[in-house]
Design a protein around this motif. Structure first.
Motif, PDB file in Angstrom:
ATOM      1  N   TRP A  18       0.928  -1.121  -0.061  1.00 51.65           N
ATOM      2  CA  TRP A  18      -0.113  -0.038   0.010  1.00 51.65           C
ATOM      3  C   TRP A  18       0.949   1.215  -0.071  1.00 51.65           C
ATOM      4  O   TRP A  18       1.991   1.242   0.553  1.00 51.65           O
ATOM      5  CB  TRP A  18      -0.947   0.136   1.272  1.00 51.65           C
ATOM      6  N   VAL A  19       0.313   2.231  -0.538  1.00 50.35           N
ATOM      7  CA  VAL A  19       1.009   3.423  -0.619  1.00 50.35           C
ATOM      8  C   VAL A  19       0.174   4.822  -0.207  1.00 50.35           C
ATOM      9  O   VAL A  19      -1.175   4.779  -0.575  1.00 50.35           O
ATOM     10  CB  VAL A  19       1.227   3.768  -2.266  1.00 50.35           C
ATOM     11  N   ASP A  20       0.800   5.525   0.747  1.00 53.75           N
ATOM     12  CA  ASP A  20       0.141   6.711   0.876  1.00 53.75           C
ATOM     13  C   ASP A  20      -0.050   7.686  -0.263  1.00 53.75           C
ATOM     14  O   ASP A  20       0.966   8.239  -0.364  1.00 53.75           O
ATOM     15  CB  ASP A  20       0.497   7.192   2.286  1.00 53.75           C
ATOM     16  N   ALA A  21      -1.427   8.176  -0.690  1.00 52.58           N
ATOM     17  CA  ALA A  21      -1.385   8.756  -1.893  1.00 52.58           C
ATOM     18  C   ALA A  21      -1.959  10.255  -1.570  1.00 52.58           C
ATOM     19  O   ALA A  21      -1.841  11.023  -2.389  1.00 52.58           O
ATOM     20  CB  ALA A  21      -2.228   8.327  -2.831  1.00 52.58           C
ATOM     21  N   GLY A  22      -1.974  10.617  -0.225  1.00 53.93           N
ATOM     22  CA  GLY A  22      -2.320  11.780   0.261  1.00 53.93           C
ATOM     23  C   GLY A  22      -3.716  11.944   0.797  1.00 53.93           C
ATOM     24  O   GLY A  22      -4.302  11.040   1.040  1.00 53.93           O
TER      25      GLY A  22
ATOM     26  N   SER B  67       2.315  14.217  -4.703  1.00 56.47           N
ATOM     27  CA  SER B  67       1.807  13.954  -3.410  1.00 56.47           C
ATOM     28  C   SER B  67       2.526  12.792  -2.848  1.00 56.47           C
ATOM     29  O   SER B  67       3.015  12.563  -1.682  1.00 56.47           O
ATOM     30  CB  SER B  67       0.402  13.589  -3.554  1.00 56.47           C
ATOM     31  N   VAL B  68       2.692  11.794  -3.721  1.00 55.85           N
ATOM     32  CA  VAL B  68       3.522  10.549  -2.926  1.00 55.85           C
ATOM     33  C   VAL B  68       4.992  10.815  -2.791  1.00 55.85           C
ATOM     34  O   VAL B  68       5.733  10.529  -1.832  1.00 55.85           O
ATOM     35  CB  VAL B  68       3.466   9.365  -4.184  1.00 55.85           C
TER      36      VAL B  68
ATOM     37  N   TYR C 238       6.877  10.594   0.958  1.00 51.00           N
ATOM     38  CA  TYR C 238       7.943   9.588   1.169  1.00 51.00           C
ATOM     39  C   TYR C 238       9.333  10.434   0.867  1.00 51.00           C
ATOM     40  O   TYR C 238      10.312   9.546   0.932  1.00 51.00           O
ATOM     41  CB  TYR C 238       7.628   8.567   0.315  1.00 51.00           C
TER      42      TYR C 238
END
Lengths: 232, 232
Positions: free
Chosen positions: A185-189, B206-207, B211
């Motif tokens: 999973w990636v935190d996209a904002g 945003s990514v 990160y």
């Protein structure tokens, strides 16, 4: 911690139920009719057999929503608002709700590679407008094909992009993602980023059509490990 | 076949010029001022040294556009319309133009993880509205970071998603993509699909922010080889 899958009889919801229950998660499948929810749970138990390591139950959407700290809502855009209105009195005040809706134009009889623009900007923001303010909303899973989720003989390939205001809620949904082998999973904002991320479903439908596939997905490049970002 | 890079002094355009010239492609860098185009070409020659296997020239945007069968337009959204108006009389009638613009909200003093909606739906369709009808427009490269393009010590990682009505034009741009080591191209569908694909830049910004990266990208999953789809 139990997980409810609202609309768990559809491809995306049923596939997610299978993957989570196989990963040891307790799952409650919700459907508009209680008996359809129960039937889907029985079907899932039959498919998983000895791979079922969590519990698997089925009931109505309302009862499923009331039962769980984490609620996935996996319904087509045409019925999304009605479903949220039907569960808004049932969800726990501090529930984490993960909306997986894409506002595909199929809702109005147009192709699945076209999208509508909801008044609030995205289906996730439409959900937020309907739900109680205390609920912690996350948007995700729009790039994971329902077909791929149900194809248990194959590992999943793509990444889950999570959007939302609540960093802890994203990380909690992310932990569930992490239980599914090979899924990242990636935190996209913020939730508003769902205005773009949701629509990736339409791009993937377009790519599937062009190449004769059923489960194109996307994977982020730039680092190997994503998950929870370090605090700024 | 020569390639012009309009706005080739910016990160994306200059990076693309370096990568293409290193891959043996003849490149003409265009800039608003002829001498700035020439200076950028000289800088590129210096950076590439003996890796320069194509030719590298610099001139004005208008002359660059007139010189080439394939024209990349790599300018910020704020100046995109003006640049297209400035080259529309110069481009060859059957030129392939690859627009790389994302309508980032930076054009109006807002953050790079937000976007504007152009009247036509996407920056690519705005370009189409300005250009002669005979020109063959393709949209692409919005997911390839200008920073990564210029970092010649590292292979690129992500995929180039190409949108457009003209299948042959997409395949021609795709051939250029294929000359750059490790870079793949995917046919993402009609030009209108740029309404979603362009905006991926904002998600990647945003990514990157979350990160602490500079060059997040995306890669399609579902098959290993993309490129030109088989005819339906």
């Amino acid at each position: 911690m139990s997980v409810a899958i609202i609309g768990g009889t559809g491809d995306e919801g049923f596939g997610l139920s299978l993957r989570l229950a196989r990963a040891g998660q307790d799952v409650v499948i919700g459907s508009r009719a209680e008996e359809r929810g129960q039937a889907a749970a029985e079907k899932a138990v039959g498919i998983l057999g000895s791979d079922l390591t969590g519990s698997m139950d089925g009931t109505s959407n309302e009862k499923a929503a009331a039962s769980s700290e984490i609620v996935f809502v996996t319904v087509p855009f045409a019925g999304q608002a009605e479903i949220y209105r039907s569960i808004r009195e049932s969800v726990r005040p501090d529930a984490i709700i993960c909306d997986t809706t894409t506002p595909l134009a199929t809702a109005v009889g147009r192709p699945a590679w076209q999208v509508l623009t909801p008044w609030e900007g995205s289906a996730a923001e439409q959900a937020k407008a309907i739900l109680p303010k205390t609920v912690r909303l996350v948007s995700g899973f729009q790039t994971i094909s329902g077909h791929a989720l149900q194809d248990l003989d194959h590992d999943l390939e793509g990444d889950v992009l999570l959007c939302g205001a609540d960093v802890e809620a994203k990380a909690t949904v992310g932990e569930l993602v992490g239980k599914i082998p090979n899924l990242r999973w990636v935190d996209a904002g913020p939730l508003s980023m769902a205005r773009v991320v949701e629509r990736l479903t339409a791009v993937l439908v377009s790519v599937n059509r062009a190449y004769g596939l059923r489960e194109a997905g996307i994977r982020l490049t730039g680092r190997e490990d994503w998950g929870r970002p370090a605090s700024p």
